[in-house]
Design an enzyme around this catalytic site. Sequence first.
Site, PDB file in Angstrom:
ATOM      1  N   CYS A 179       0.825  -1.207   0.000  1.00 39.82           N
ATOM      2  CA  CYS A 179       0.000   0.000   0.000  1.00 39.82           C
ATOM      3  C   CYS A 179       0.866   1.267   0.000  1.00 39.82           C
ATOM      4  O   CYS A 179       1.481   1.547  -1.010  1.00 39.82           O
ATOM      5  CB  CYS A 179      -0.998  -0.056   1.149  1.00 39.82           C
ATOM      6  SG  CYS A 179      -2.422   0.992   0.822  1.00 39.82           S
ATOM      7  N   HIS A 191      -3.430  -5.801   2.473  1.00 42.29           N
ATOM      8  CA  HIS A 191      -3.100  -5.925   3.890  1.00 42.29           C
ATOM      9  C   HIS A 191      -3.668  -7.251   4.362  1.00 42.29           C
ATOM     10  O   HIS A 191      -4.267  -7.985   3.609  1.00 42.29           O
ATOM     11  CB  HIS A 191      -3.765  -4.811   4.705  1.00 42.29           C
ATOM     12  CG  HIS A 191      -3.301  -3.437   4.358  1.00 42.29           C
ATOM     13  ND1 HIS A 191      -2.024  -3.001   4.597  1.00 42.29           N
ATOM     14  CD2 HIS A 191      -3.959  -2.388   3.804  1.00 42.29           C
ATOM     15  CE1 HIS A 191      -1.925  -1.734   4.202  1.00 42.29           C
ATOM     16  NE2 HIS A 191      -3.071  -1.344   3.714  1.00 42.29           N
TER      17      HIS A 191
END
Length: 239
Positions: free
Chosen positions: A94, A191
């Site tokens: 990310c 994630h």
Amino acid sequence: MSTESLRIVWIYPDLLSTYGDRGNALILARRARQRGMPVEVLEVRSDERLPATADIYLVGGGEDGPQALGAQRLIADGGLHRAVAQGSVVFGVCAGYQLLGTSFFAKGVQCRGLELLDLQSDRGPSRAVGELAGEIDPRLGLPALTGFENHGGRTHLGPEVSPLARITAGVGNDGNTEGAWRGKLLGTYSHGPALARNPALADLLLRWATGAHQLPPLDDTWSDRLRNERRSAVAAARA
Ligand code: GLN
């Protein structure tokens, strides 16, 4: 297998550790040790010099402010660039993925990235939050990717990188592709942490780092079950 320790660096736990991605370091270390490899995990804070001699570097997610500061400090430090030039593995998640590219947006400001991957990120119409799934580039030979995403950025890939996956659920880079890879550098929006949810991806990084063609299999029943459950849930939601 070498008797020297596999060195894993967790970059900037003080800045890029908001989303639980530290779990990726735990998974890599555990899966290496289960194969009898000695492992050393170094946590390098943003006020410390980054060693350029480690095997695997992990860059996690973060909010916009810490992401911008983390990128500035990594550029000033230069250690990650030296490590990549020497063939180290880098795994970014990310914010840590976006900052490997040429530029990204944080708090409305365009920020310089590390220029290690041919990609740039801008801002999307809304925040992408929720389940993320995709079919991974067949050249990598991995099962489907699953994870959880939470980001405002959208990422556009240049010709020098390949998408990590084609999206089957969620947004990823732009609603079509997710993540990117080139050589031994790989980034994802997943994630979860990504390597706990996708142990085959952890093993790919370990194989890149050690040069091993294969690693002894481990019992991945729980993560396989989670992947199948998430894939079924995604298929049911689309039906
Ligand atoms: N700040 C970045 C964004 O919102 C990355 C967020 C994250 O790491 N989860 O796009």
